[in-house]
Design a protein around this motif. Structure first.
Motif, PDB file in Angstrom:
ATOM      1  N   PHE A 160       5.397   8.718  12.507  1.00  0.00           N
ATOM      2  CA  PHE A 160       6.005   9.524  11.450  1.00  0.00           C
ATOM      3  C   PHE A 160       5.231   9.281  10.160  1.00  0.00           C
ATOM      4  O   PHE A 160       5.130   8.155   9.675  1.00  0.00           O
ATOM      5  CB  PHE A 160       7.493   9.191  11.249  1.00  0.00           C
ATOM      6  N   THR A 161       4.682  10.333   9.610  1.00  0.00           N
ATOM      7  CA  THR A 161       3.945  10.207   8.346  1.00  0.00           C
ATOM      8  C   THR A 161       4.088  11.482   7.537  1.00  0.00           C
ATOM      9  O   THR A 161       4.248  12.557   8.106  1.00  0.00           O
ATOM     10  CB  THR A 161       2.453   9.904   8.600  1.00  0.00           C
ATOM     11  N   THR A 162       4.059  11.349   6.224  1.00  0.00           N
ATOM     12  CA  THR A 162       4.062  12.542   5.372  1.00  0.00           C
ATOM     13  C   THR A 162       2.704  12.674   4.700  1.00  0.00           C
ATOM     14  O   THR A 162       2.484  13.573   3.914  1.00  0.00           O
ATOM     15  CB  THR A 162       5.140  12.430   4.276  1.00  0.00           C
ATOM     16  N   LYS A 163       1.837  11.746   5.059  1.00  0.00           N
ATOM     17  CA  LYS A 163       0.520  11.751   4.409  1.00  0.00           C
ATOM     18  C   LYS A 163      -0.405  12.727   5.125  1.00  0.00           C
ATOM     19  O   LYS A 163      -0.215  13.003   6.312  1.00  0.00           O
ATOM     20  CB  LYS A 163      -0.053  10.330   4.435  1.00  0.00           C
ATOM     21  N   PRO A 164      -1.404  13.232   4.418  1.00  0.00           N
ATOM     22  CA  PRO A 164      -2.312  14.202   5.057  1.00  0.00           C
ATOM     23  C   PRO A 164      -3.110  13.563   6.186  1.00  0.00           C
ATOM     24  O   PRO A 164      -3.268  12.337   6.224  1.00  0.00           O
ATOM     25  CB  PRO A 164      -3.234  14.630   3.909  1.00  0.00           C
TER      26      PRO A 164
ATOM     27  N   GLY B 173      -2.835   9.013   6.621  1.00  0.00           N
ATOM     28  CA  GLY B 173      -1.764   8.195   7.220  1.00  0.00           C
ATOM     29  C   GLY B 173      -1.778   8.308   8.732  1.00  0.00           C
ATOM     30  O   GLY B 173      -2.190   9.323   9.288  1.00  0.00           O
ATOM     31  N   THR B 174      -1.335   7.249   9.401  1.00  0.00           N
ATOM     32  CA  THR B 174      -1.231   7.294  10.870  1.00  0.00           C
ATOM     33  C   THR B 174       0.224   7.313  11.281  1.00  0.00           C
ATOM     34  O   THR B 174       0.551   7.645  12.413  1.00  0.00           O
ATOM     35  CB  THR B 174      -1.872   6.054  11.502  1.00  0.00           C
ATOM     36  N   GLY B 175       1.094   6.907  10.386  1.00  0.00           N
ATOM     37  CA  GLY B 175       2.518   6.829  10.727  1.00  0.00           C
ATOM     38  C   GLY B 175       2.816   5.625  11.588  1.00  0.00           C
ATOM     39  O   GLY B 175       3.902   5.518  12.169  1.00  0.00           O
ATOM     40  N   LEU B 176       1.856   4.691  11.693  1.00  0.00           N
ATOM     41  CA  LEU B 176       2.091   3.522  12.550  1.00  0.00           C
ATOM     42  C   LEU B 176       2.507   2.290  11.753  1.00  0.00           C
ATOM     43  O   LEU B 176       3.131   1.378  12.295  1.00  0.00           O
ATOM     44  CB  LEU B 176       0.813   3.197  13.333  1.00  0.00           C
ATOM     45  N   GLY B 177       2.161   2.282  10.458  1.00  0.00           N
ATOM     46  CA  GLY B 177       2.365   1.083   9.637  1.00  0.00           C
ATOM     47  C   GLY B 177       3.769   0.507   9.736  1.00  0.00           C
ATOM     48  O   GLY B 177       3.940  -0.641  10.161  1.00  0.00           O
ATOM     49  N   LEU B 178       4.768   1.316   9.359  1.00  0.00           N
ATOM     50  CA  LEU B 178       6.128   0.770   9.297  1.00  0.00           C
ATOM     51  C   LEU B 178       6.662   0.406  10.675  1.00  0.00           C
ATOM     52  O   LEU B 178       7.397  -0.573  10.823  1.00  0.00           O
ATOM     53  CB  LEU B 178       7.066   1.764   8.601  1.00  0.00           C
ATOM     54  N   SER B 179       6.291   1.202  11.687  1.00  0.00           N
ATOM     55  CA  SER B 179       6.818   0.873  13.025  1.00  0.00           C
ATOM     56  C   SER B 179       6.234  -0.453  13.505  1.00  0.00           C
ATOM     57  O   SER B 179       6.933  -1.259  14.134  1.00  0.00           O
ATOM     58  CB  SER B 179       6.548   2.005  14.006  1.00  0.00           C
TER      59      SER B 179
ATOM     60  N   LYS C 213      13.765   8.753  10.041  1.00  0.00           N
ATOM     61  CA  LYS C 213      12.630   8.665  10.968  1.00  0.00           C
ATOM     62  C   LYS C 213      11.577   7.655  10.502  1.00  0.00           C
ATOM     63  O   LYS C 213      10.519   7.540  11.112  1.00  0.00           O
ATOM     64  CB  LYS C 213      11.948  10.042  11.066  1.00  0.00           C
ATOM     65  N   ILE C 214      11.874   6.963   9.396  1.00  0.00           N
ATOM     66  CA  ILE C 214      10.849   6.186   8.708  1.00  0.00           C
ATOM     67  C   ILE C 214      10.179   5.126   9.592  1.00  0.00           C
ATOM     68  O   ILE C 214       8.994   4.869   9.496  1.00  0.00           O
ATOM     69  CB  ILE C 214      11.452   5.565   7.423  1.00  0.00           C
ATOM     70  N   PHE C 215      10.981   4.516  10.515  1.00  0.00           N
ATOM     71  CA  PHE C 215      10.400   3.457  11.360  1.00  0.00           C
ATOM     72  C   PHE C 215       9.877   3.983  12.697  1.00  0.00           C
ATOM     73  O   PHE C 215       9.452   3.204  13.544  1.00  0.00           O
ATOM     74  CB  PHE C 215      11.430   2.343  11.605  1.00  0.00           C
TER      75      PHE C 215
ATOM     76  N   SER D 189       9.958  -3.464  -4.213  1.00  0.00           N
ATOM     77  CA  SER D 189      10.526  -2.266  -4.839  1.00  0.00           C
ATOM     78  C   SER D 189       9.462  -1.535  -5.626  1.00  0.00           C
ATOM     79  O   SER D 189       8.575  -2.162  -6.215  1.00  0.00           O
ATOM     80  CB  SER D 189      11.656  -2.635  -5.806  1.00  0.00           C
ATOM     81  N   ASP D 190       9.582  -0.211  -5.615  1.00  0.00           N
ATOM     82  CA  ASP D 190       8.656   0.584  -6.429  1.00  0.00           C
ATOM     83  C   ASP D 190       9.426   1.691  -7.130  1.00  0.00           C
ATOM     84  O   ASP D 190      10.568   1.975  -6.792  1.00  0.00           O
ATOM     85  CB  ASP D 190       7.552   1.182  -5.543  1.00  0.00           C
ATOM     86  N   ASN D 191       8.777   2.295  -8.132  1.00  0.00           N
ATOM     87  CA  ASN D 191       9.389   3.444  -8.796  1.00  0.00           C
ATOM     88  C   ASN D 191       8.619   4.710  -8.432  1.00  0.00           C
ATOM     89  O   ASN D 191       8.350   5.566  -9.261  1.00  0.00           O
ATOM     90  CB  ASN D 191       9.460   3.240 -10.320  1.00  0.00           C
TER      91      ASN D 191
ATOM     92  N   ASN E 243       0.829  -1.215   0.000  1.00  0.00           N
ATOM     93  CA  ASN E 243       0.000   0.000   0.000  1.00  0.00           C
ATOM     94  C   ASN E 243       0.862   1.263   0.000  1.00  0.00           C
ATOM     95  O   ASN E 243       0.579   2.213  -0.728  1.00  0.00           O
ATOM     96  CB  ASN E 243      -0.946   0.008   1.202  1.00  0.00           C
ATOM     97  N   ASN E 244       1.923   1.253   0.840  1.00  0.00           N
ATOM     98  CA  ASN E 244       2.838   2.407   0.860  1.00  0.00           C
ATOM     99  C   ASN E 244       3.444   2.610  -0.519  1.00  0.00           C
ATOM    100  O   ASN E 244       3.549   3.743  -1.004  1.00  0.00           O
ATOM    101  CB  ASN E 244       3.967   2.194   1.877  1.00  0.00           C
ATOM    102  N   ALA E 245       3.875   1.502  -1.125  1.00  0.00           N
ATOM    103  CA  ALA E 245       4.524   1.584  -2.434  1.00  0.00           C
ATOM    104  C   ALA E 245       3.542   2.158  -3.461  1.00  0.00           C
ATOM    105  O   ALA E 245       3.893   3.049  -4.240  1.00  0.00           O
ATOM    106  CB  ALA E 245       4.989   0.196  -2.871  1.00  0.00           C
TER     107      ALA E 245
HETATM  108  P1  ADP Z   1       1.676   5.954   6.911  1.00  0.00           P
HETATM  109  O1  ADP Z   1       1.639   5.092   5.694  1.00  0.00           O
HETATM  110  O2  ADP Z   1       0.448   5.901   7.724  1.00  0.00           O
HETATM  111  O3  ADP Z   1       2.164   7.329   6.639  1.00  0.00           O
HETATM  112  P2  ADP Z   1       3.953   4.297   7.551  1.00  0.00           P
HETATM  113  O4  ADP Z   1       4.692   4.039   8.808  1.00  0.00           O
HETATM  114  O5  ADP Z   1       3.509   3.089   6.799  1.00  0.00           O
HETATM  115  O6  ADP Z   1       2.763   5.283   7.892  1.00  0.00           O
HETATM  116  O7  ADP Z   1       4.882   5.149   6.598  1.00  0.00           O
HETATM  117  C1  ADP Z   1       5.497   6.268   7.070  1.00  0.00           C
HETATM  118  C2  ADP Z   1       5.931   7.196   5.957  1.00  0.00           C
HETATM  119  O8  ADP Z   1       6.991   6.581   5.228  1.00  0.00           O
HETATM  120  C3  ADP Z   1       4.899   7.506   4.935  1.00  0.00           C
HETATM  121  O9  ADP Z   1       4.098   8.613   5.310  1.00  0.00           O
HETATM  122  C4  ADP Z   1       5.730   7.853   3.701  1.00  0.00           C
HETATM  123  O10 ADP Z   1       6.149   9.197   3.728  1.00  0.00           O
HETATM  124  C5  ADP Z   1       6.965   7.015   3.882  1.00  0.00           C
HETATM  125  N1  ADP Z   1       6.986   5.833   3.033  1.00  0.00           N
HETATM  126  C6  ADP Z   1       6.721   4.547   3.380  1.00  0.00           C
HETATM  127  N2  ADP Z   1       6.887   3.710   2.322  1.00  0.00           N
HETATM  128  C7  ADP Z   1       7.247   4.484   1.285  1.00  0.00           C
HETATM  129  C8  ADP Z   1       7.576   4.205  -0.111  1.00  0.00           C
HETATM  130  N3  ADP Z   1       7.535   2.935  -0.623  1.00  0.00           N
HETATM  131  N4  ADP Z   1       7.936   5.249  -0.888  1.00  0.00           N
HETATM  132  C9  ADP Z   1       7.972   6.506  -0.395  1.00  0.00           C
HETATM  133  N5  ADP Z   1       7.670   6.838   0.894  1.00  0.00           N
HETATM  134  C10 ADP Z   1       7.330   5.827   1.718  1.00  0.00           C
END
Ligand code: ADP
Length: 561
Positions: free
Chosen positions: A514-518, A522-528, A508-510, A495-497, A461-463
């Motif tokens: 942390f999220t860059t989504k509006p 995004g919750t910023g919880l997925g990757l952690s 800060k990705i994990f 992998s994505d493009n 989904n992130n990709a």
């Molecule tokens: P969320 O998806 O809710 O923002 P995640 O923890 O899954 O929370 O992701 C955190 C942030 O990492 C995302 O907001 C995005 O900025 C960045 N990110 C994650 N995966 C990717 C990706 N494949 N390409 C670019 N940015 C990514």
């Protein structure tokens, strides 16, 4: 929080940070200062007293020694002998060789006639019967005068002694050099302005004053007299031009002379003033340091507080969102469960229709025709769609299942395509080409299928979000690779493009939240959460990305064997 809240905290904090060190600082400084100043004052006065005592002793022994010299002559010679000028001359030379302070020597008969004289003036045969000193020496036996002019009209003082021979008194008198005597007193030097001088009972100078006042003048100083002989009195007095002096006075010569030592107050207490200046400087520097540190620390603490409050607020928002998502998940699981039951009924009805159709075909009641073929096609389509719906509801139920992880062997060669299929529709809508390169040699892993599915779905989904942000609805590529990676390790790379991740954000990705989504997306919880799941399984998760080019997430897991 409003600005007023922070302003009042800042004010209180700043004040307490200043007051807490400043109060003990000022107290210790004041106490130390007063003790120190006291000690210095006592010390200055004590040293002044010591100088006075030393000088008193010096002057008294000077007078005593001169008197003893004359006493000795009085014992050794008779009146008849000393009246002879050649004897007196010899005695005088002798006396002068012992002490050059003697200016002359004279012998007087009972009537005050100067019967013999040895010295620089011609005073022989002058009659002193009515002079005060002569009367006093006859009355008291010995006499040391004040400084006076006498017949010679030069300031001098005398020591006179009397002796009784054959019932008649005669007097031996010597004059003392006032210069030599003055020097004895005047050589006192204390600091820059200290001086010593002698006053007689009438307050006339017996030695010169530094200010230029000569012998027998009356200085305008306010003089205080000690009560008893031997006592030393110290006090602060002001002279004519308003200058304050530290005075020390003591009696000499049976309270006939007063030894005065004085020093300008500013000079006497100069060390005191220097110490005061230094203490003021230290206080100012110390105070400035305290205020500076308090200001800096308050600023830092308030900034940190603001940051923490903002973080807390964000956390609150994220928690509400997470809670909402969890509830949504539960609802989805509920819907899936509810939909599953009617689906099973539709499936059995569809199977029944199929069986009836077969029976009718075999009994010949239904002839093969174009219409029958269409009905059979529709039946097949209904069956397929029922299978798909059932697959989706099963996946939702599996994903939403809560509680302890159920660990089992998972064959990734089958598992990954199943999860990929769940996002295939979304991918095609966004024009993303999904490719899978799963090695046939990929060994199974040991884990909870629900959790592993969660990890892969989150990565997919992130990709896809990143791809949509970069390419819109066409041109996206998502590739899932899996295969063995040496020493019983399995590597899965997604992998994505897409838009990629800046190096700043990569750190800060994990991190949770942390999220860059509006907001709301995004919750910023997925990757952690994914990181935690993989870590628990004994694996690791890494990321490699280039801004504007794409991202690869790599998951390494231990093999089940
Ligand atoms: P969320 O998806 O809710 O923002 P995640 O923890 O899954 O929370 O992701 C955190 C942030 O990492 C995302 O907001 C995005 O900025 C960045 N990110 C994650 N995966 C990717 C990706 N494949 N390409 C670019 N940015 C990514």
């Amino acid at each position: 929080m409003d600005q007023g809240y922070y302003r009042s905290i800042r004010k209180n904090f700043f004040l307490s940070m200043i007051l807490v060190p400043v109060i003990p600082f000022i107290l210790s400084l004041t106490i130390g200062y007063s003790y120190f100043i006291n000690a210095l004052e006592t010390n200055t006065i004590a040293s002044m007293k010591r100088i006075v005592a030393d000088h008193r002793q010096m002057i008294e022994s000077f007078l005593r020694e001169r008197t003893d010299d004359l006493m000795f002559i009085l014992h050794e010679y008779r009146y008849q002998e000393l009246s002879r000028s050649e004897v007196l001359e010899k005695v005088f030379r002798n006396l002068q060789s012992r002490s050059p302070a003697f200016v002359d020597l004279g012998v007087f008969d009972q009537n005050g006639s100067h019967v013999a004289y040895q010295g620089p003036y011609s005073l022989k045969w002058k009659v002193y019967r009515d002079e005060d000193w002569f009367k006093q020496v006859l009355a008291e036996g010995s006499y040391v005068s004040d400084i006076f002019l006498g017949y010679r009209q030069v300031p001098h003082f005398i020591i006179a002694l009397t002796k009784t021979e054959n019932g008649r008194k005669w007097v031996l008198r010597a004059t003392i050099d006032t210069h030599m005597f003055s020097e004895l007193v005047e050589k006192v030097r204390i600091g820059k302005t200290g001086e010593a001088y002698l006053l007689n009972a009438q307050g006339e100078l017996q030695t010169r004053q530094r200010a230029g006042r000569g012998l027998m003048e009356k200085p305008p100083d306010t003089i205080e007299y000690p009560d008893a002989a031997g006592e030393i009195l110290t006090y602060i007095g002001t002279d004519l031009i308003g200058e304050d002096f530290l005075y020390a006075t003591t009696w000499l010569k049976k309270k006939e002379w007063l030894l005065v030592i004085r020093q300008e107050k500013a000079d006497a207490f100069g060390a005191l003033r220097a110490a005061a200046y230094r203490i003021i400087l230290i206080s100012l520097l110390g105070g400035a340091a305290i205020i500076g540190v308090a200001f800096y620390m308050t600023g830092r603490i308030i900034t940190r507080m603001k940051q923490m409050d903002t973080e807390k607020e964000n956390l609150g928002h994220q928690l509400i969102l997470a809670q909402r998502l969890a509830e949504l998940g539960e609802m989805a699981a509920g819907f899936a469960h509810e939909i599953n039951n009617p689906l099973q009924i539709i499936r059995s009805e569809q199977t029944l229709i199929e069986m009836n159709l077969d029976d009718l075909k075999q009994s010949g009641d239904l002839k093969p025709s174009e219409g029958l073929a269409e009905v059979e096609d529709s039946m097949a389509q209904i069956k397929l769609q029922i299978e798909r719906c059932s697959g989706i509801t099963q996946a939702i139920l599996k994903f939403g299942r809560q509680g302890e992880p159920r660990l089992q062997e998972i064959d990734l060669r089958e598992f990954i395509p199943q999860v990929t299929a769940m996002v295939a529709k979304k991918a095609s809508v966004h024009g993303i080409a999904v490719t899978q390169e799963i090695s046939a040699a990929t060994p199974p892993v040991y884990g909870d299928p629900g959790q592993l599915q969660q990890v892969l779905l989150n990565l997919f989904n992130n990709a896809m979000d990143a791809i949509s942000a970069q390419h819109g609805a066409s041109g996206g590529r998502l590739c899932i690779q899996a295969g063995p990676d040496g020493d019983n390790q399995i590597e899965i790379a997604v992998s994505d493009n897409g838009c990629g991740i800046s190096s700043e954000n990569l750190k800060k990705i994990f991190s949770p939240f942390f999220t860059t989504k509006p907001v709301g997306k995004g919750t910023g919880l997925g990757l952690s959460v994914c990181f935690g799941i993989i870590d628990k399984l004994g694996g690791e998760m890494t990321v490699d990305s280039k801004r504007g080019e794409g991202t690869t997430f790599t998951v390494r897991l231990p093999g089940a064997a």
